[in-house]
Design an enzyme around this catalytic site. Structure first.
Site, mmCIF file in Angstrom:
data_model
loop_
_atom_site.group_PDB
_atom_site.id
_atom_site.type_symbol
_atom_site.label_atom_id
_atom_site.label_comp_id
_atom_site.label_asym_id
_atom_site.label_seq_id
_atom_site.Cartn_x
_atom_site.Cartn_y
_atom_site.Cartn_z
ATOM 1 N N HIS A 93 0.816 -1.215 0.000
ATOM 2 C CA HIS A 93 0.000 0.000 0.000
ATOM 3 C C HIS A 93 0.851 1.266 0.000
ATOM 4 C CE1 HIS A 93 0.107 0.146 4.556
ATOM 5 N NE2 HIS A 93 0.059 1.421 4.307
ATOM 6 N N ASP A 229 0.875 -7.584 2.385
ATOM 7 C CA ASP A 229 1.070 -6.157 2.116
ATOM 8 C C ASP A 229 2.559 -5.808 2.021
ATOM 9 O OD1 ASP A 229 0.777 -3.455 1.825
ATOM 10 O OD2 ASP A 229 -0.622 -3.202 3.478
ATOM 11 N N SER A 651 3.946 2.295 8.441
ATOM 12 C CA SER A 651 3.725 1.305 7.397
ATOM 13 C C SER A 651 5.034 1.017 6.689
ATOM 14 C CB SER A 651 2.724 1.824 6.381
ATOM 15 O OG SER A 651 1.445 1.530 6.809
HETATM 16 N N1 ARG Z 1 -4.677 0.779 7.350
HETATM 17 C C1 ARG Z 1 -3.353 0.719 6.806
HETATM 18 C C2 ARG Z 1 -2.730 2.111 6.872
HETATM 19 O O1 ARG Z 1 -3.226 2.947 7.531
HETATM 20 C C3 ARG Z 1 -3.335 0.144 5.443
HETATM 21 C C4 ARG Z 1 -3.968 1.016 4.437
HETATM 22 C C5 ARG Z 1 -4.013 0.431 3.076
HETATM 23 N N2 ARG Z 1 -5.032 1.108 2.374
HETATM 24 C C6 ARG Z 1 -6.290 0.663 2.276
HETATM 25 N N3 ARG Z 1 -7.228 1.499 1.968
HETATM 26 N N4 ARG Z 1 -6.573 -0.594 2.457
HETATM 27 O O2 ARG Z 1 -2.032 2.603 6.043
HETATM 28 N N1 GLU Z 2 -1.187 1.569 7.512
HETATM 29 C C1 GLU Z 2 -0.550 2.593 8.260
HETATM 30 C C2 GLU Z 2 0.460 3.407 7.456
HETATM 31 O O1 GLU Z 2 0.289 3.640 6.286
HETATM 32 C C3 GLU Z 2 0.074 1.970 9.426
HETATM 33 C C4 GLU Z 2 -0.974 1.521 10.275
HETATM 34 C C5 GLU Z 2 -1.156 2.443 11.422
HETATM 35 O O2 GLU Z 2 -1.668 3.556 11.262
HETATM 36 O O3 GLU Z 2 -0.740 1.985 12.470
HETATM 37 O O4 GLU Z 2 1.401 3.942 7.964
#
Ligand code: ARG
Ligand code: GLU
Length: 716
Positions: A93, A229, A651
């Site tokens: 991502h 991921d 991330s």
């Molecule tokens: N929740 C994770 C983060 O905050 C992964 C995001 C990936 N994007 C998504 N829309 N699934 O970045």
């Molecule tokens: N998916 C998040 C990022 O892009 C990390 C997940 C979080 O926020 O802990 O950094």
């Protein structure tokens, strides 16, 4: 006896309050002072110098902050070097928009994955930067020493700014380095990070989205998770391993060190740590702010995005090209949308506002007669009372207005740029570029529907006094749908062919008058002007005062709780978090184990649901049990969770074991504990990582890209 038990409870509670295992994101420079002993007690086997050192190679030399040219210090993700030749592992991502940019309907790397089997096939990504930290310096003395107590907040900010730039300049003069001073602990301390920033970062490999984004936005922010991921990039350097702009002559960067890959497996209870660039947390927010987050910011922003996402989803499900065009944008919109909801749930469940109120009550009593702490909580309360309606109006101006239908921001920025041109100017190539890249991922029909929905929401949710003129007027004749249809029909900005053709014809002729009558521009400037004139000045005034209060409040807390170990909120600088692998209980009667496996992917499989499609080849590997050495207890591990305190920006961060070997790549947090940006709860806050053996399995067996694994250094 009764009394003793009571006392023990108090001691236990106090211990919990002052020293909560797993909470915190720590400054690598200060690890020895604050954390090393605890880390070692939990199983860590290295020294502080192994993690961070300026005289010899240390793990920090293999951690990379990913940024963008122009603002390289706000890292959007982290990555880790895993070979002698600049191979960089991060999240799928994190590379998503890069993969999308290289994709077309015929070469759809987002859908099918991408693997460079030869170095020349690795794809350049102009504008992406990779920062490697050279050193951190505590510059608190230099900055605070120059501030006198009488200075007001504005003057203070100006002095800090000027001094920071000076320190940065002095630190890097005559070198190829770049420095950046940032405030820590709400501006009570300052540290300078010095980086070497590479500018040629290429795409090496990415699995198909059915692996890299398996579970999609449905599973996003949740556990149990089965997302692969990860993606590979490579840093290239110019002569003598130094940063250079993209050139075919550049060669793979040779890092001072790289992470070794641990293949020996992970167990519940294992010590882990995460080394990366968390962007922003707000652990020391007062109750009044938490309340507004719960009552105003999160619910309203969520509702606006729900409306947007519904329309974007419709478009994406209707057509493969629209799916490709909107993929990255939709992921961005959906990501915060879902996170806000999880945050609200968690903060409510754990009574965060109430907890914060109790702390403030204690502070208030303690602060009596102590300058400058006396009265802080009352001032907080008064300021937040004033902020309440402003923050609501601002949320709409930003989320539903300027950040609502895309045509609004586009019309505005293009007009502003063109307005600066004089009669004889030729159209700059960059304007042409801006137009083309906007329309590459744009669908006017979808945007028209979004505009109409946004205006309806704006109108329904805000009192009249907080609506910009044009928004008020837009619904008056024939309703919002008709208004949006008319605007899209009339506007110069909604059709790329028309726009480019007009600009071509008008070359050298002032466009200002024409553009400024365009309905999209008129709407955009009405919202923007309203914000600039009515919302921002009072809001900025309040925020200036809040900044001062935040600083004093935290300084006071630190004085009131001298035995507590405080950590600075995340600010996009390099941090270490540590915690153990462990499951959690999301609700009464349920316990989540900390590991998932390939079998679970097949359990989730549903060919009817886009997010749960499994690539045929992965299924074959599963059925043949062609797992190679990438197994634990007869299964291919996929993801695991641990108690590391992480946030956005983390991330792609390396997840390391007690020896500092790579066991996974961090990519998310679990739903029940998403509130950890505001309050960390050790019982439920978990970071989610993709197991390194799943990465190796996909690279080796699925992508047959064993050459990448041969670059790495595998250890038990
Ligand atoms: N929740 C994770 C983060 O905050 C992964 C995001 C990936 N994007 C998504 N829309 N699934 O970045
Ligand atoms: N998916 C998040 C990022 O892009 C990390 C997940 C979080 O926020 O802990 O950094």
């Amino acid at each position: 006896m009764q009394k003793r038990i009571g006392l023990m409870w108090v001691v236990a509670l106090l211990f919990q309050l002052t020293c909560r295992a797993d909470e915190g994101m720590w400054i690598p420079l200060l690890l020895k002072k604050y954390n090393l002993e605890e880390m070692q007690r939990q199983g860590f086997r290295l020294t502080a110098e192994d993690v961070y050192d300026i005289n010899r190679a240390a793990l920090k030399d293999a951690v990379v902050g990913l940024g963008r040219e122009g603002r390289p210090f706000s890292h959007f993700c982290t990555g880790e070097l895993v070979s002698r030749e600049g191979l960089l592992l991060t999240n799928h991502h994190c590379a998503y928009s890069l993969i999308q940019a290289h994709s077309t309907l015929t070469d759809n790397y987002l859908k099918d994955g991408f693997w460079a089997y030869n170095r020349p096939d690795e794809l350049a990504n102009p504008g992406i930067t990779a920062s490697i930290l050279v050193r951190i310096e505590d510059v608190t003395q230099q900055i605070n020493g120059a501030l006198t107590t009488g200075t007001n907040e504005k003057e203070r900010a100006a002095i800090v700014e000027k001094l920071s730039r000076k320190l940065e300049e002095e630190a890097v003069r005559g070198t190829d380095l770049q420095a950046n001073v940032k405030p820590y602990f709400n501006g009570n301390q300052y540290f300078m990070s010095v980086f070497r920033i590479y500018r040629d970062v290429r795409l090496v490999g990415a699995p198909p989205s059915a692996i890299g984004k398996f579970g999609g936005d449905t599973d996003n922010w949740t556990w149990p998770r089965h997302t692969g991921d990860f993606a590979f990039l490579r840093i290239y350097a110019g002569k003598e391993n130094a940063p250079a702009a993209y050139s075919p002559e550049n060669v793979p960067y040779r890092p001072a060190t790289h992470f070794k890959i641990a293949t020996g497996g992970v167990r519940e209870g294992d010590f882990t740590f995460v080394f990366g660039y968390p962007a922003s947390t707000r652990e020391y927010l007062p109750s009044f702010a938490a309340e507004q987050l719960l009552e105003i910011e999160n619910p309203h922003k969520t509702a606006i995005r729900t409306a947007k996402l519904k329309l974007i989803d419709q478009a994406m499900n209707s057509d493969e090209l629209l799916r490709l065009k909107y993929a990255a944008k939709a992921a961005g919109v959906a990501n915060s949308w879902k996170k806000w909801q999880g945050e609200t749930k968690g903060l409510t469940r754990f009574g965060t506002v109430e907890q914060k109120r109790r702390l403030e009550a204690e502070f208030k009593t303690w602060a009596v007669g102590r300058v400058p702490y006396d009265g802080v909580t009352d001032r907080y309360e008064a300021l937040y009372r004033e902020r309440k309606e402003l923050i609501l109006a601002d949320a709409y101006a930003l989320e539903a207005g300027l950040g609502g239908a895309e045509i609004i921001a586009f019309a505005r920025s293009l007009t502003d740029r063109l307005s600066e041109m004089t009669e004889n100017d030729l159209l700059p190539a960059s304007v042409d570029q801006q137009i083309r890249s906007f329309f590459k991922n744009y669908d006017a029909a979808t945007d028209q529907k979004i505009l109409s929905e946004m205006l309806k929401l704006y109108d329904r949710q805000l009192p009249n006094e907080w609506k910009p003129e044009a928004v008020k007027e837009s619904g008056q004749k024939g309703g919002y749908d008709a208004y949006a249809a008319h605007l899209f029909h009339q506007s110069f900005f909604t059709d790329s062919t028309r726009l480019l053709a007009c600009l071509e014809r008008w070359k050298g002729v002032p466009l200002q008058e024409k553009l400024k009558k365009d309905p999209a521009y008129l709407l955009a400037s009405s919202i923007a002007d309203f914000r600039t004139l009515r919302i921002s000045p009072p809001l900025r005034e309040i925020e200036n005062q809040l900044r001062e209060l935040d600083r004093v409040w935290l300084a006071g807390l630190m004085e009131m709780q001298p035995d507590k170990r405080f950590y600075a909120d995340a600010n996009s600088t390099l941090r270490v978090a540590y915690g153990k692998i462990g499951g959690y209980s999301p609700a009464d009667g349920i316990y989540y184990r900390p590991f998932t496996t390939l079998s679970g992917i097949l359990e989730k499989e549903d060919p009817e649901i886009y997010d749960y499609r499994v690539p045929a080849k992965l299924k074959e590997l599963y059925q043949r049990k062609d797992f190679g050495p990438y197994m634990q207890d007869g299964e291919v591990p996929v993801c695991f969770i641990a108690g590391n305190h992480t946030t956005g920006g983390n991330s792609g961060s390396p997840v390391l074991n007690a020896e500092g070997h790579l066991i996974g790549v961090n990519f998310d947090r679990a739903w029940e504990g998403v509130m950890s940006d505001v309050q960390y709860e050790p019982s439920i806050c978990r970071n989610i990582s993709v197991d390194i053996r799943y990465v190796l399995f996909i690279v080796d067996k699925f992508a047959e890209a064993g050459h990448l694994i041969r670059e790495m250094e595998l250890v038990e």
